[in-house]
Motif scaffolding. Structure first.
Motif, PDB file in Angstrom:
ATOM      1  N   HIS A 131     -10.383 -50.905 -17.760  1.00 43.40           N
ATOM      2  CA  HIS A 131     -10.681 -51.392 -19.112  1.00 43.40           C
ATOM      3  C   HIS A 131     -12.029 -50.880 -19.600  1.00 43.40           C
ATOM      4  CE1 HIS A 131      -7.286 -54.108 -18.803  1.00 43.40           C
ATOM      5  NE2 HIS A 131      -7.465 -54.416 -20.079  1.00 43.40           N
ATOM      6  N   ALA A 174     -13.122 -48.022 -22.755  1.00 43.41           N
ATOM      7  CA  ALA A 174     -14.067 -48.271 -23.842  1.00 43.41           C
ATOM      8  C   ALA A 174     -15.180 -47.235 -23.891  1.00 43.41           C
ATOM      9  CB  ALA A 174     -14.652 -49.670 -23.704  1.00 43.41           C
ATOM     10  N   GLN A 191      -7.286 -55.601 -27.832  1.00 38.89           N
ATOM     11  CA  GLN A 191      -7.675 -55.028 -26.544  1.00 38.89           C
ATOM     12  C   GLN A 191      -9.005 -55.604 -26.080  1.00 38.89           C
ATOM     13  OE1 GLN A 191      -7.066 -50.991 -27.918  1.00 38.89           O
ATOM     14  NE2 GLN A 191      -5.816 -50.559 -26.121  1.00 38.89           N
ATOM     15  N   THR A 192      -9.886 -55.917 -27.038  1.00 41.17           N
ATOM     16  CA  THR A 192     -11.160 -56.519 -26.648  1.00 41.17           C
ATOM     17  C   THR A 192     -10.937 -57.906 -26.062  1.00 41.17           C
ATOM     18  OG1 THR A 192     -11.448 -56.403 -29.032  1.00 41.17           O
ATOM     19  CG2 THR A 192     -13.269 -55.689 -27.724  1.00 41.17           C
ATOM     20  N   GLN A 193      -9.989 -58.650 -26.627  1.00 39.84           N
ATOM     21  CA  GLN A 193      -9.654 -59.963 -26.066  1.00 39.84           C
ATOM     22  C   GLN A 193      -9.211 -59.812 -24.614  1.00 39.84           C
ATOM     23  OE1 GLN A 193     -10.247 -62.918 -27.358  1.00 39.84           O
ATOM     24  NE2 GLN A 193     -11.172 -61.739 -29.015  1.00 39.84           N
ATOM     25  N   MET A 229     -19.261 -58.829 -25.417  1.00 37.78           N
ATOM     26  CA  MET A 229     -18.004 -58.394 -26.011  1.00 37.78           C
ATOM     27  C   MET A 229     -17.378 -59.543 -26.796  1.00 37.78           C
ATOM     28  SD  MET A 229     -16.222 -55.591 -26.013  1.00 37.78           S
ATOM     29  CE  MET A 229     -15.555 -54.552 -24.739  1.00 37.78           C
ATOM     30  N   PRO A 246      -9.159 -54.995 -31.661  1.00 35.43           N
ATOM     31  CA  PRO A 246      -9.636 -56.346 -31.327  1.00 35.43           C
ATOM     32  C   PRO A 246      -8.763 -57.030 -30.273  1.00 35.43           C
ATOM     33  CG  PRO A 246      -9.753 -56.009 -33.680  1.00 35.43           C
ATOM     34  CD  PRO A 246      -9.101 -54.786 -33.105  1.00 35.43           C
ATOM     35  N   PHE A 287      -9.995 -57.414 -22.669  1.00 42.93           N
ATOM     36  CA  PHE A 287     -11.174 -57.007 -21.903  1.00 42.93           C
ATOM     37  C   PHE A 287     -11.948 -58.238 -21.439  1.00 42.93           C
ATOM     38  CE2 PHE A 287     -15.522 -55.866 -21.303  1.00 42.93           C
ATOM     39  CZ  PHE A 287     -15.495 -54.602 -20.762  1.00 42.93           C
ATOM     40  N   LYS A 311     -16.580 -59.041 -30.707  1.00 42.74           N
ATOM     41  CA  LYS A 311     -15.124 -59.087 -30.982  1.00 42.74           C
ATOM     42  C   LYS A 311     -14.507 -57.703 -31.159  1.00 42.74           C
ATOM     43  CE  LYS A 311     -14.505 -63.739 -32.597  1.00 42.74           C
ATOM     44  NZ  LYS A 311     -15.942 -64.155 -32.650  1.00 42.74           N
ATOM     45  N   ASP A 312     -15.231 -56.790 -31.749  1.00 45.06           N
ATOM     46  CA  ASP A 312     -14.690 -55.448 -31.976  1.00 45.06           C
ATOM     47  C   ASP A 312     -15.808 -54.449 -31.697  1.00 45.06           C
ATOM     48  OD1 ASP A 312     -13.530 -53.132 -32.832  1.00 45.06           O
ATOM     49  OD2 ASP A 312     -12.807 -53.957 -34.727  1.00 45.06           O
ATOM     50  N   LEU A 313     -15.479 -53.365 -31.036  1.00 45.07           N
ATOM     51  CA  LEU A 313     -16.529 -52.415 -30.672  1.00 45.07           C
ATOM     52  C   LEU A 313     -17.193 -51.807 -31.898  1.00 45.07           C
ATOM     53  CD1 LEU A 313     -14.999 -50.576 -27.596  1.00 45.07           C
ATOM     54  CD2 LEU A 313     -16.867 -52.196 -27.642  1.00 45.07           C
TER      55      LEU A 313
END
Lengths: 249, 283
Positions: free
Chosen positions: B158, B162, B45-47, B105, B43, B49, B109-111
């Motif tokens: 980035h 993913a 890393q998603t931020q 995204m 999560p 992104f 929040k999370d893939l």
């Protein structure tokens, strides 16, 4: 084994080694690797798919089939390319054939495991973009299977005749073939789905590679001058350090 | 022996990837929920992104032309990738696409939270963005300032993190298949290279010279970006040493080799084209 009746020459010694099967230990290692590998793959797959609820069996069947064909491609690929790497070592008696093959296989393994995947995705971006986007559809599967089967067929064919052909070229050729057919079937004009740059690259490599290879001749001549010892350029004798029947040539 | 080790290593890292790419394609096609997006992305890393994605959209915004008309942004970008022709609409479509991906995204929040029915579209949007950025960078059109190019490059890395990943078990499977293939089928090729190219068998110096050339060529080819084939270099290297040693060449074999090399491309094209057509008719 000191019975040295005849004086076998290098090649026949090599052939003797060829025909001498991998032996019990070799076979055991082979089977062990296979079993460990398959169980690791099965375990990983089932772990990844555990939280997945699919009502039909079809996706699993397709997945299994596709994986099988893809690994088959790699298998046939292994026939060709690594063989190139070991050929010279075997004929110069640097290593025993079976050891050389296993050695090379091991480093191949390391190479694959440590690879980054940049080339892998580079290959994908050569394919028609609309087929990538709908890879779960019939067209997507048709594409993947057509690629793999075509590549396997040509690789097997050249292998049967003992011709070292390039599997990269085979794959690029298959990709272009799929691109063109896709273009024709969708009745879109032009050949924009095909990366002609890659085809040109293959053409260039057909010209360049043999020339570069022939530079070897020069390299050899240099070593001949540097290394005065004539024995180096003579045909190698069968491995002297082995105390076997063909040790005495 | 060292050259053989090195050759196998580089060859493995390079060649095995062809199979891996296709296997990933298969996995994404059959079980997208598991393999389309990298679930190892955290999560945090998603931020990251999302922040980078905003920067990228801002950067692209500077290059959107006034004349651009709003169309279907996915179609526009797909067209760009297919034809590699930059149109006024492309940049606008790209900006929209990047904004979309960023917004989605931010929602997920999370893939791991991406709903099953949206995974494929989400991945496709990312794939389109990444490919389009790659083509823009390669063609240098439109001209983008160095600062913006850096932002876009960061964004692309980035995205690729993913979507472009390979699970370890795939690598292991490919490696095993490759290794076992060698152990089963190496003899035919080895005999050709060692015995049938020249009239004499390989000598120490010849073997070493051929291997060294093959190794040097892999290195040089990477450096200069030359398209060479290790197979071809090694085989012709052996032929070259034979010629230099005046051992004589077996022209029958050499002719077959050359035939096979030249024929590879057209034959593979025809075969795959035909198979693709046949499969499309059957399915």
């Amino acid at each position: 084994m000191a019975t040295v009746a005849t004086a076998p020459t290098g090649p026949s010694a090599v052939h003797e080694k060829f025909s001498k099967g991998p032996g019990l230990v070799g076979t055991l290692i082979f089977v062990a690797v296979l079993v460990v590998g398959i169980s690791y793959i099965g375990w990983s797959l089932s772990r990844d798919l555990a939280n997945l609820h699919v009502s039909s069996v079809l996706p699993y069947f397709l997945l299994g089939l596709a994986l099988f064909v893809a690994l088959g491609f790699e298998f046939v690929n292994g026939f060709h390319d690594t063989a190139n790497a070991v050929a010279t070592v075997i004929y110069t008696h640097t290593l025993d054939p079976h050891i050389a093959v296993v050695w090379s296989g091991f480093f191949n393994f390391l190479g694959v495991v440590t690879s980054t995947g940049i080339v892998a995705f580079g290959i994908i971006s050569l394919l028609p973009v609309e087929l990538i986007l709908q890879v779960g559809s019939n067209a997507g599967f048709a594409m993947v299977f057509a690629l793999l089967v075509a590549a396997i067929l040509w690789n097997l064919g050249t292998w049967y005749f003992g011709l070292p052909a390039s599997s990269s070229h085979t794959l690029i050729g298959s990709i272009i073939g799929v691109g063109i057919t896709n273009q024709l079937m969708n009745a879109r004009s032009g050949t924009s789905g095909v990366d002609w740059g890659q085809a040109a690259n293959v053409g260039k490599s057909l010209l360049i590679s043999p020339i570069v290879g022939f530079i070897c001749a020069g390299l050899l001549l240099v070593t001949k001058v540097l290394v005065k010892d004539k024995s180096c350029t003579r045909r190698p004798k069968a491995a002297r350090h082995r105390r076997s029947g063909f040790a005495a040539c | 022996m060292l050259t053989c080790t090195g050759g196998s290593f580089f060859h493995g890292s390079n060649d095995g990837q062809k199979g891996m790419g296709l296997i990933m394609l298969i996995l994404i096609g059959t079980v997208p929920t598991t393999y389309a997006l990298n679930h190892a992305i955290t999560p945090t890393q998603t931020q990251d992104f999302i922040a980078v994605s905003r920067q990228a959209a801002d950067s692209l915004n500077k290059y959107v032309e006034q004349s651009a008309a709003i169309g279907d942004h996915r179609d526009d970008v797909t067209d760009f990738i297919r034809s590699k022709e930059f149109k006024p609409n492309t940049m606008l479509a790209m900006r929209t696409l990047i904004n979309d991906v960023g917004t989605e995204m931010a929602q997920f929040k999370d893939l791991k939270n991406v709903p099953n029915d949206q995974v494929r579209n989400f991945r496709n949007d990312m794939y389109l963005t990444s490919e389009a950025l790659r083509i823009m960078q390669k063609s240098g059109k439109p001209a983008i300032s160095a600062a913006d190019a850096a932002v876009l490059k960061n964004y692309k890395s980035h995205i690729d993190k993913a979507t472009r990943f390979i699970p370890l078990w795939v690598k292991v499977a490919v490696a095993i298949a490759l290794g076992l293939g060698t152990m089963v089928g190496w003899k035919r090729i080895v005999v050709t290279v060692g015995e049938k190219i020249g009239k004499n068998h390989l000598t120490y110096a010849q073997g070493a010279a051929a291997e060294i050339t093959a190794m040097a060529t892999i290195g040089a080819a990477d450096y200069f970006g030359l398209p060479v084939s290790t197979t071809h270099v090694l085989s012709s290297g052996v032929a070259g040493t034979m010629a230099a040693n005046r051992s004589g060449l077996q022209w029958g074999t050499v002719r077959n080799l050359l035939m096979a090399w030249v024929l590879t491309l057209p034959v593979a094209m025809t075969l795959s084209g035909f198979l693709f057509w046949a499969f499309r008719k059957i399915f």
